[in-house]
Scaffold this active site. Structure first.
Site, PDB file in Angstrom:
ATOM      1  N   LEU A   1     -51.046  70.946  19.200  1.00 19.35           N
ATOM      2  CA  LEU A   1     -50.424  70.320  18.034  1.00 19.35           C
ATOM      3  C   LEU A   1     -49.890  68.953  18.450  1.00 19.35           C
ATOM      4  CD1 LEU A   1     -48.483  73.419  16.627  1.00 19.35           C
ATOM      5  CD2 LEU A   1     -50.766  72.600  15.995  1.00 19.35           C
ATOM      6  N   ASP A   2     -50.674  67.925  18.197  1.00 14.97           N
ATOM      7  CA  ASP A   2     -50.334  66.571  18.640  1.00 14.97           C
ATOM      8  C   ASP A   2     -49.198  65.998  17.801  1.00 14.97           C
ATOM      9  OD1 ASP A   2     -50.981  63.977  20.052  1.00 14.97           O
ATOM     10  OD2 ASP A   2     -51.342  63.387  17.970  1.00 14.97           O
TER      11      ASP A   2
END
Length: 582
Positions: free
Chosen positions: A237-238
């Site tokens: 999850l950037d």
């Protein structure tokens, strides 16, 4: 707890409750059904015990899809071949950084989440890698490219995208918003409804999506479902910390952001019980730890404080700050783990060192890195001042010397930094350029004008082969030793990511800690001479059990006198164990 320990009704109740809190004006029952439809049919529902989610055999390689190039071959094919020829049996997992069509930031301004960049290859190439490795894929969840269909539709007032972006009036007080950049937060944009100002946390080519709109949530659930269908097992999850926007707040780590992560975890585990969520939150240590939640958010969080502290310890020849941090770190919750790294495609994050390194220590470290060819990138704080955000330098060149200047120990320091990473509680992750002892890429830096390019070299395979095969050269020495250490580690149950860890107190030049396997069949004393001087070690300081035989796993040398003394050579690593396998 994984969703496999929940009944389907219990799972739906949890999702219903999260949706009701996130979207109070929605129909929770209808939106819950839509979430299941978006993630798609289940792939794997086998029960996975928490201790079996990962093991000492797990090591991650981080690479761009085009880090390696060979004329006449697709980069993903070249990567696949290199992994088989040079790294067979070394890595269990591979993180291919964003492999989608993009407009900037080397992939993190995604134009189309559903396509593989044709310059790299296609979905068949991704599937092939996923057959041989646990594949980590990036979910660039906070923003999209300004050239994406969604943003073009936003400008023309069309669906999908018409209401997918965050708008704010330019005269609104946004001074509380936490930023990782110095560029203006709002981008002036012409639309069918007139001039609008849209939110851009990172750059004006990376436009933040609006998760306050449930249609955006469903879009990203469909994307996750696609990645899992294509073989990805780990979802990164950037920049997730910035996901939810509420005017008048800091817009970082909001309660709604954590609830979205909880929701995504439930649905991801429903889709594939073996899938894992990794949160990418380059923030101070205490804030980073919150993304474990109550064992119900990310399975894995990046150990962001490790890189600056390891680098400082090796430049200063002093483990004081590194040891203090390690003593303060809690074991991860059940079913969770740290991801340890010392280098990545980004720079060396400095926010995770806040409160851990003094201003004086940080300043000395940054001055030293600049003298080794590094660059310093900044962010804007709440008062509008520019503050150092990250150091941009290849890890190899970060170790050209110490705070006292350059010397002859560059290779040894690089190897020690990775030996420490391999030893610390968690899953180790190697940036591909660390394996090659890749130096700063000044040509790419000059071409792009972006500081991060200094550590994003694209190797031609022939040049890389020459570097790795040159006898006694840094590439050969580092590659051979690091792959050897990885394979040694994989056979040690005391290096399980959740095995017990206890910090030892010797003296500033010697960093040491103890690991014990979960079944208590093995102890490993990890000892590192951080200095360029030989250091004498009294074995009584580490209290080796006298009824057992001890050996250094790295050198293979037995410990003959458990009450005697050892002399550690400059930058020598020790893994002293009482266990040689079953």
């Amino acid at each position: 707890m994984t969703t496999d320990f929940l009944s389907l009704d219990e799972l739906k109740q949890k999702i219903h409750a999260l949706i009701a809190g996130l979207y109070p004006d929605s129909n929770p029952e209808q939106l819950t059904r839509a979430c299941f439809d978006a993630i798609g049919p289940r792939l794997n529902k086998d029960v996975v015990a928490p201790e079996r989610l990962w093991s000492e055999r797990d090591t991650l390689l981080i690479t761009y899809g085009n880090s390696l190039r060979e004329a006449g071959h697709k980069p993903l094919d070249t990567l696949q071949n290199f992994l088989h020829e040079k790294l067979q049996g070394t890595f269990s997992a591979v993180h291919i950084l964003p492999f989608f069509p993009h407009s900037s930031d080397d992939g993190f301004a995604v134009i189309d989440y559903t396509q593989v960049d044709p310059e790299l290859g296609d979905w068949d190439d991704i599937n092939a890698l996923a057959q041989d490795f646990k594949l980590m894929a990036d979910l660039v969840i906070n923003h999209v490219s300004s050239q994406s269909l969604w943003f073009r539709n936003y400008q023309y007032g069309k669906d999908p995208g018409r209401d997918y972006f965050v708008e704010a009036a330019p005269n609104y007080d946004l001074s509380n918003v936490v930023r990782p950049r110095t560029s203006p937060l709002l981008r002036k944009t012409d639309t069918a409804d007139g001039v609008k100002h849209v939110w851009c946390t990172f750059s004006h080519d990376q436009v933040d999506v609006d998760f306050r709109n449930e249609k955006v949530l469903l879009e990203y659930l469909r994307i996750i479902g696609r990645y899992l269908d294509e073989g990805a097992q780990w979802i990164r999850l950037d920049a997730v910390a910035f996901l939810w926007k509420e005017l008048g707040t800091s817009c970082i780590h909001l309660r709604q952001t954590h609830d979205v992560v909880k929701l995504v975890r439930l649905l991801t585990e429903y889709k594939n019980a073996h899938a894992l969520l990794i949160s990418e939150t380059n923030v101070p240590n205490r804030e980073n730890l919150t993304y474990f939640g109550n064992s119900n958010e990310a399975h894995i969080i990046y150990n962001f404080s490790l890189p600056p502290l390891v680098i400082h310890a090796l430049l200063a020849g002093d483990c004081t700050y590194l040891k203090s941090w390690m003593m303060s770190m809690p074991p991860p919750p059940v079913g969770c783990a740290y991801l340890n790294f010392t280098a990545s495609h980004d720079g060396i994050g400095l926010r995770p060192a806040e409160g851990l390194l003094s201003e004086k220590e940080l300043g000395e470290m940054l001055s030293t890195l600049e003298s080794f060819g590094g660059k310093i990138s900044s962010r804007t704080d709440a008062e509008g001042n520019a503050k150092p955000y990250e150091a941009n330098i290849s890890l190899f060149d970060a170790f050209k010397g110490t705070l006292n200047g350059t010397d002859k120990w560059q290779v040894e320091r690089l190897i020690m930094s990775q030996a420490i990473m391999l030893s610390v509680e968690g899953i180790p992750a190697f940036y591909i350029h660390t394996l090659f002892a890749t130096p700063n890429d000044y040509d790419k830096l000059e071409t792009t004008g972006h500081n991060r390019s200094i550590n994003r070299r694209n190797w031609s395979l022939s040049d890389l082969d020459a570097r790795l095969s040159k006898p006694g050269g840094p590439g050969e020495r580092v590659f051979n030793e690091l792959t050897r250490l990885i394979k040694i580690r994989a056979a040690q149950p005391a290096f399980h990511p959740n095995a017990t860890q206890f910090t030892l107190h010797i003296r500033p030049e010697i960093f040491a800690f103890w690991r014990q396997s979960m079944r208590r069949t093995q102890s490993i004393f990890c000892i590192f001479n951080l200095s360029d001087q030989a250091q004498e070690l009294s074995l009584s300081d580490i209290n080796l059990i006298s009824t057992e035989n001890w050996v250094d796993l790295i050198s293979g040398q037995p410990v003959d006198d458990l009450y005697g003394k050892m002399v550690l050579q400059p930058y020598q690593n020790l893994w002293l164990t009482n266990y040689l396998g079953e």
